[in-house]
Design a protein around this motif. Structure first.
Motif, PDB file in Angstrom:
ATOM      1  N   GLU A   1       0.835  -1.205   0.000  1.00 40.90           N
ATOM      2  CA  GLU A   1       0.000   0.000   0.000  1.00 40.90           C
ATOM      3  C   GLU A   1       0.874   1.261   0.000  1.00 40.90           C
ATOM      4  O   GLU A   1       0.560   2.241  -0.673  1.00 40.90           O
ATOM      5  N   CYS A   2       1.924   1.214   0.788  1.00 40.43           N
ATOM      6  CA  CYS A   2       2.853   2.365   0.823  1.00 40.43           C
ATOM      7  C   CYS A   2       3.471   2.586  -0.549  1.00 40.43           C
ATOM      8  O   CYS A   2       3.653   3.715  -1.006  1.00 40.43           O
ATOM      9  N   LYS A   3       3.792   1.475  -1.207  1.00 41.00           N
ATOM     10  CA  LYS A   3       4.422   1.585  -2.525  1.00 41.00           C
ATOM     11  C   LYS A   3       3.465   2.229  -3.527  1.00 41.00           C
ATOM     12  O   LYS A   3       3.856   3.086  -4.308  1.00 41.00           O
ATOM     13  N   LYS A   4       2.192   1.821  -3.440  1.00 41.03           N
ATOM     14  CA  LYS A   4       1.196   2.397  -4.369  1.00 41.03           C
ATOM     15  C   LYS A   4       1.085   3.904  -4.145  1.00 41.03           C
ATOM     16  O   LYS A   4       1.027   4.692  -5.095  1.00 41.03           O
ATOM     17  N   LEU A   5       1.066   4.283  -2.861  1.00 41.47           N
ATOM     18  CA  LEU A   5       0.974   5.710  -2.545  1.00 41.47           C
ATOM     19  C   LEU A   5       2.214   6.456  -3.062  1.00 41.47           C
ATOM     20  O   LEU A   5       2.116   7.535  -3.650  1.00 41.47           O
ATOM     21  N   ARG A   6       3.380   5.832  -2.849  1.00 43.87           N
ATOM     22  CA  ARG A   6       4.619   6.492  -3.295  1.00 43.87           C
ATOM     23  C   ARG A   6       4.629   6.645  -4.821  1.00 43.87           C
ATOM     24  O   ARG A   6       5.009   7.692  -5.350  1.00 43.87           O
TER      25      ARG A   6
ATOM     26  N   ARG B   1       9.210  12.404   1.809  1.00 45.69           N
ATOM     27  CA  ARG B   1      10.425  12.014   2.567  1.00 45.69           C
ATOM     28  C   ARG B   1      10.051  11.052   3.693  1.00 45.69           C
ATOM     29  O   ARG B   1      10.701  10.041   3.901  1.00 45.69           O
ATOM     30  N   GLN B   2       8.954  11.418   4.407  1.00 48.08           N
ATOM     31  CA  GLN B   2       8.492  10.554   5.499  1.00 48.08           C
ATOM     32  C   GLN B   2       8.134   9.168   4.962  1.00 48.08           C
ATOM     33  O   GLN B   2       8.478   8.156   5.554  1.00 48.08           O
ATOM     34  N   LEU B   3       7.432   9.184   3.828  1.00 50.14           N
ATOM     35  CA  LEU B   3       6.991   7.925   3.224  1.00 50.14           C
ATOM     36  C   LEU B   3       8.194   7.080   2.787  1.00 50.14           C
ATOM     37  O   LEU B   3       8.218   5.864   2.979  1.00 50.14           O
ATOM     38  N   ARG B   4       9.197   7.739   2.223  1.00 46.77           N
ATOM     39  CA  ARG B   4      10.395   7.008   1.772  1.00 46.77           C
ATOM     40  C   ARG B   4      11.093   6.350   2.958  1.00 46.77           C
ATOM     41  O   ARG B   4      11.567   5.218   2.867  1.00 46.77           O
ATOM     42  N   ARG B   5      11.145   7.082   4.090  1.00 42.43           N
ATOM     43  CA  ARG B   5      11.786   6.522   5.292  1.00 42.43           C
ATOM     44  C   ARG B   5      11.033   5.287   5.763  1.00 42.43           C
ATOM     45  O   ARG B   5      11.628   4.263   6.071  1.00 42.43           O
ATOM     46  N   LEU B   6       9.696   5.397   5.806  1.00 43.27           N
ATOM     47  CA  LEU B   6       8.880   4.266   6.240  1.00 43.27           C
ATOM     48  C   LEU B   6       9.071   3.098   5.281  1.00 43.27           C
ATOM     49  O   LEU B   6       9.265   1.953   5.691  1.00 43.27           O
ATOM     50  N   GLN B   7       9.036   3.406   3.989  1.00 43.56           N
ATOM     51  CA  GLN B   7       9.212   2.345   2.995  1.00 43.56           C
ATOM     52  C   GLN B   7      10.582   1.713   3.081  1.00 43.56           C
ATOM     53  O   GLN B   7      10.745   0.528   2.816  1.00 43.56           O
ATOM     54  N   GLY B   8      11.561   2.513   3.463  1.00 44.44           N
ATOM     55  CA  GLY B   8      12.927   1.999   3.616  1.00 44.44           C
ATOM     56  C   GLY B   8      12.974   0.875   4.636  1.00 44.44           C
ATOM     57  O   GLY B   8      13.506  -0.206   4.355  1.00 44.44           O
TER      58      GLY B   8
ATOM     59  N   PRO C   1       1.791  20.289  -4.739  1.00 45.32           N
ATOM     60  CA  PRO C   1       2.443  21.476  -4.159  1.00 45.32           C
ATOM     61  C   PRO C   1       3.794  21.053  -3.583  1.00 45.32           C
ATOM     62  O   PRO C   1       3.840  20.165  -2.730  1.00 45.32           O
ATOM     63  N   SER C   2       4.861  21.656  -4.079  1.00 48.77           N
ATOM     64  CA  SER C   2       6.193  21.063  -3.886  1.00 48.77           C
ATOM     65  C   SER C   2       6.644  20.942  -2.432  1.00 48.77           C
ATOM     66  O   SER C   2       6.993  19.855  -1.980  1.00 48.77           O
ATOM     67  N   ASP C   3       6.627  22.057  -1.664  1.00 42.84           N
ATOM     68  CA  ASP C   3       7.271  21.999  -0.349  1.00 42.84           C
ATOM     69  C   ASP C   3       6.616  21.002   0.599  1.00 42.84           C
ATOM     70  O   ASP C   3       7.281  20.141   1.178  1.00 42.84           O
ATOM     71  N   LYS C   4       5.281  21.080   0.735  1.00 40.83           N
ATOM     72  CA  LYS C   4       4.619  20.202   1.708  1.00 40.83           C
ATOM     73  C   LYS C   4       4.625  18.746   1.250  1.00 40.83           C
ATOM     74  O   LYS C   4       4.828  17.833   2.040  1.00 40.83           O
ATOM     75  N   SER C   5       4.405  18.524  -0.042  1.00 42.07           N
ATOM     76  CA  SER C   5       4.364  17.133  -0.494  1.00 42.07           C
ATOM     77  C   SER C   5       5.751  16.502  -0.452  1.00 42.07           C
ATOM     78  O   SER C   5       5.889  15.304  -0.252  1.00 42.07           O
ATOM     79  N   GLN C   6       6.797  17.326  -0.608  1.00 44.24           N
ATOM     80  CA  GLN C   6       8.161  16.779  -0.516  1.00 44.24           C
ATOM     81  C   GLN C   6       8.398  16.223   0.875  1.00 44.24           C
ATOM     82  O   GLN C   6       9.024  15.167   1.048  1.00 44.24           O
ATOM     83  N   LEU C   7       7.901  16.950   1.878  1.00 45.35           N
ATOM     84  CA  LEU C   7       8.069  16.514   3.254  1.00 45.35           C
ATOM     85  C   LEU C   7       7.359  15.178   3.482  1.00 45.35           C
ATOM     86  O   LEU C   7       7.914  14.245   4.066  1.00 45.35           O
ATOM     87  N   LEU C   8       6.119  15.086   2.955  1.00 40.40           N
ATOM     88  CA  LEU C   8       5.361  13.840   3.103  1.00 40.40           C
ATOM     89  C   LEU C   8       6.075  12.698   2.378  1.00 40.40           C
ATOM     90  O   LEU C   8       6.140  11.577   2.873  1.00 40.40           O
TER      91      LEU C   8
END
Lengths: 516, 251
Positions: free
Chosen positions: A405-410, A430-437, A421-428
């Motif tokens: 599910e995380c992968k689909k979202l990513r 990044r969080q998602l990439r860490r979790l997926q990591g 919207p670049s700044d806020k979605s970049q933050l999200l």
């Protein structure tokens, strides 16, 4: 030892010379004493991703050794390290610490291949005044395709002598009179061009040129066509077995394309969508076993560090068998890929998906923005729901479901990054990439354990290998447990109220505002 | 940075040949080397085909060091630079005389070059003047070529006495035998006598050689055109002896 056209001397100046200009052309003003010429045949190396070039370096072999040299504004600079060797492909094939360190950074898992060859002729000349004193030195350089051919690039490096600066100016003035020009972009773009290649940026996350208002089918079609074209560009590297990244990237592209077809629904007729998804799934599955073997084989150096020395003999035996198996499987995959069926399938999907007319499905002509934003929010909520059921004792299957599910979202957020919207979605992201990591670490360890155990049961085991296999499984299990411990923390951060509010704020409100 | 001077009160003993070849040998040994030709005759610069220095103001320390720096010429040999002489150097004494701490000005001036060079070699004129006194105080080693003859013996004694009288550091004085003819009995006897009287004599001796005289024709250091000759080998050995002497002092 040749250091091709090195510009490391900060006092030197380079001039590009017109064809036919030779050192003796300066003989009317100075006595020109020519030193013997040095002719060197060089082979230049880089990866599919041009990792050496884009790191600002050149890697070449001058017939005696490999030389890693900086490249500034198209001209070679300082020699960073050198090493002798044969048939070198990967960074770890070198033995020098600095060379390994540098190339590990520039190449990653990519393999080197020869990209160009050239013959360099250099000649040092002394310019002497009427007293016979050297007042300026010049290093003349020519580049040709082959020995004996006319050079296609001639340059000279002026090496001034302290106290004779006026003479150096005089030399420059004379050279300009004879047609010399400033250094420009250097010889290497031309050299590569003659070899039929141009360094280009390779990425799995290209821009697709879509906007919030682009019709959904057009946007999805453009993304899938782009990704599948990248997939196809990796096929030659897989069949040539240059490195494992070709297969890795090929599979990622196929998976991404397949995933996107499921993520943005009602764009193509259901039957077509299912057909494309099945075809892409089949292409991916045909390479599953080879990828599993690759993943295991790539961990050899890591295991060598982590396992105690008495288990190294067994490790070497296990990996030797794995590599033999890999070689067999690679041949089989290559044969299938070479018979063009994969390429034809991919081309067929690209052609079908790019047809603009004919599809009249419900979402096909809707703006992509609201569809994607609603999709992102839906995926996030699903992750939140699953997260409530995750704890330290959750099964591997449950964690795998969360990871998917995380992968689909990513994927959704990456595909449509251009309209977020670049700044806020970049933050999200990044969080998602860490979790997926961490989810990825956990899953990789689990899959590797299962794969190794399954594979090992089919092998005739000796004592050394069996002992080591025990050690390997224990190591992988330990790594999986460590990753599990980290999952909860990351997941809590990603699903807390603050993050949920951000998702809602960005995606729900905007989708509602524009999706009426 | 070490300052080594080639000095003798007596002319024609091989001072310039020593300075030129020693500078070359030091640069061969990877020392960034500067040869400063203080002799208005300008023979050292002639051997390197470098023309005379351009005139500059010698009124104070700053203009002196600036003027010397502007006159640095890169030689044809890697790592070896030269400051050529000029007839204007005949006024060096007058210039130094007008400065404060007039006996120590040269050291102060040369200290300015310590980031650029490992070794500075001074080719000095054959006299005892205020410039010579500056050289004595500036140098870490004063190499004195001594032809094993009575006259040379006498000038060495004079120099030794001058150092004692002026309370100059005698341990910096390093005589060595130059233009030696080993078959000459007088040379052998004088060498034995002088070595007994002056234990600081360097072990290396430079033979009398026609190869050295050819430097004027070739206009380059002997070591550059006749690397294997006895005299060239001797200069190289002398350079090694000086380097180890300096290392021992540092230890």
């Amino acid at each position: 030892m040749l250091r091709v056209l090195s510009q490391a001397d900060k006092n030197s100046a380079v001039w590009v010379l017109p064809p036919g200009l030779i050192p003796r052309s300066l003989g009317t003003t100075w006595k020109v004493v020519e030193q013997p010429k040095t002719v060197t045949f060089c082979t230049f190396y880089d990866t599919f991703e041009w990792g050496v070039w884009f790191s600002g370096h050149l890697l070449y072999n001058d017939g005696t050794e490999y030389i890693l040299q900086t490249l500034t504004s198209g001209w070679p600079g300082t020699v960073e390290c050198t090493e002798q060797g044969d048939n070198i492909r990967f960074w770890y094939d070198f033995s020098g610490k600095l060379m390994r360190q540098r190339l590990r950074e520039y190449l990653g898992l990519r393999g080197l291949e020869a990209v160009a060859t050239a013959v360099f002729t250099t000649q040092c000349c002394d310019l002497r005044n009427e007293s016979g004193k050297i007042v300026c030195r010049i290093e003349w350089s020519c580049i040709a395709d082959e020995p004996g051919r006319d050079p296609y690039f001639t340059s000279c490096k002026i090496l001034p002598l302290r106290g004779y600066e006026d003479q150096t100016s005089h030399v420059v003035y004379r050279l300009v009179e004879l047609g010399a020009t400033p250094p420009g972009t250097g010889p290497f773009s031309l050299l590569l061009q003659r070899a039929g290649c141009t360094p280009r940026v390779y990425t799995l996350k290209p821009s697709f040129g879509i906007s919030f208002e682009t019709p959904a089918r057009e946007a999805v079609g453009r993304i899938i066509a782009t990704i599948l074209t990248i997939a196809e560009s990796n096929i030659a590297g897989i069949t040539a077995d240059l490195d494992t990244e070709f297969l890795h990237d090929y599979r990622i592209c196929l998976r991404k394309a397949r995933s996107l077809l499921g993520l943005v629904k009602n764009i193509y007729p259901l039957g077509e969508t299912e057909q494309f998804r099945n075809q892409l799934g089949e292409l991916t599955r045909a390479t599953n076993y080879l990828r599993d073997l690759d993943v295991c084989a790539l961990t050899y150096h890591e295991h060598l560090v982590n396992l105690p020395e008495p288990l190294h003999k067994g490790l070497s035996l296990i990996f030797s068998r794995l590599l033999t198996e890999r070689k067999r499987e690679q041949r089989s995959v290559s044969t299938n890929l070479r018979n063009k069926s994969a390429s034809n399938t991919i081309q067929g999907i690209i052609a079908e998906i790019s047809i603009v007319s004919g599809h009249v499905e419900s979402a096909a002509f809707q703006q992509i923005g609201p569809l994607v934003f609603r999709g992102i929010l839906r995926r996030y909520r699903k992750i939140k729901t699953i997260a409530q059921t995750i704890n330290i004792e959750s099964t591997d299957e449950k964690l795998h479901q969360l990871r998917i599910e995380c992968k689909k979202l990513r994927y959704l957020m990456e595909f449509f990054n251009e309209i977020l919207p670049s700044d806020k979605s970049q933050l999200l992201q990044r969080q998602l990439r860490r979790l997926q990591g961490v989810l990825g670490d956990c899953n990789d360890s689990s899959v590797q354990q299962a794969f190794l155990l399954g594979w090992w049961h089919k092998q005739q085991a000796d004592t050394d290998s069996t002992l080591t296999m025990g050690g390997l499984i224990a190591l992988l299990h330990q790594r999986q447990q460590e990753a599990r411990l980290r999952i909860n923390k990351m997941l809590s951060e990603f699903t807390d109220n603050k993050t949920a509010a951000t998702f809602k704020h960005i995606f729900k409100l905007q989708a509602e505002a524009t999706g009426k | 940075m070490k300052i080594i001077s080639s000095y003798s009160i007596k002319g024609g003993v091989g001072k310039t040949a020593l300075a030129v070849n020693l500078a070359y040998a030091f640069s061969e040994a990877d020392h960034r080397t500067l040869l400063l030709d203080l002799d208005p005759q300008g023979a050292a610069a002639f051997y390197f085909r470098v023309s005379s220095a351009k005139k500059f103001n010698m009124g104070d320390t700053n203009s002196l060091s600036g003027g010397l720096r502007r006159n640095i010429r890169e030689s044809d040999f890697p790592g070896l630079d030269i400051i050529p002489s000029s007839l204007a150097y005949r006024h060096f004494d007058i210039a130094l005389d007008g400065m404060e701490k007039r006996r120590k000005q040269l050291r102060r001036v040369l200290e300015e070059f310590k980031d650029d060079y490992d070794t500075i070699i001074l080719d000095c004129p054959p006299n005892i003047t205020l410039l010579s006194e500056n050289v004595f105080r500036a140098s870490d080693l004063i190499l004195v070529p001594v032809i094993p003859t009575v006259l040379s013996q006498r000038t060495l004694e004079q120099l030794d006495r001058f150092f004692s009288d002026e309370e100059l550091p005698l341990d910096r004085l390093c005589p060595f035998f130059s233009m030696v003819q080993k078959r000459n009995k007088l040379h052998r006897e004088t060498m034995a006598e002088l070595t007994a009287a002056y234990p600081q004599f360097l072990k290396t001796t430079i033979p009398l050689s026609v190869d050295v005289e050819k430097m004027g024709l070739r206009r380059m250091p002997l070591l550059a055109y006749s690397k294997a000759s006895d005299a060239a080998q001797a200069y190289r050995t002398l350079c090694s002896e000086i380097i180890s002497l300096q290392e021992n002092v540092c230890d």
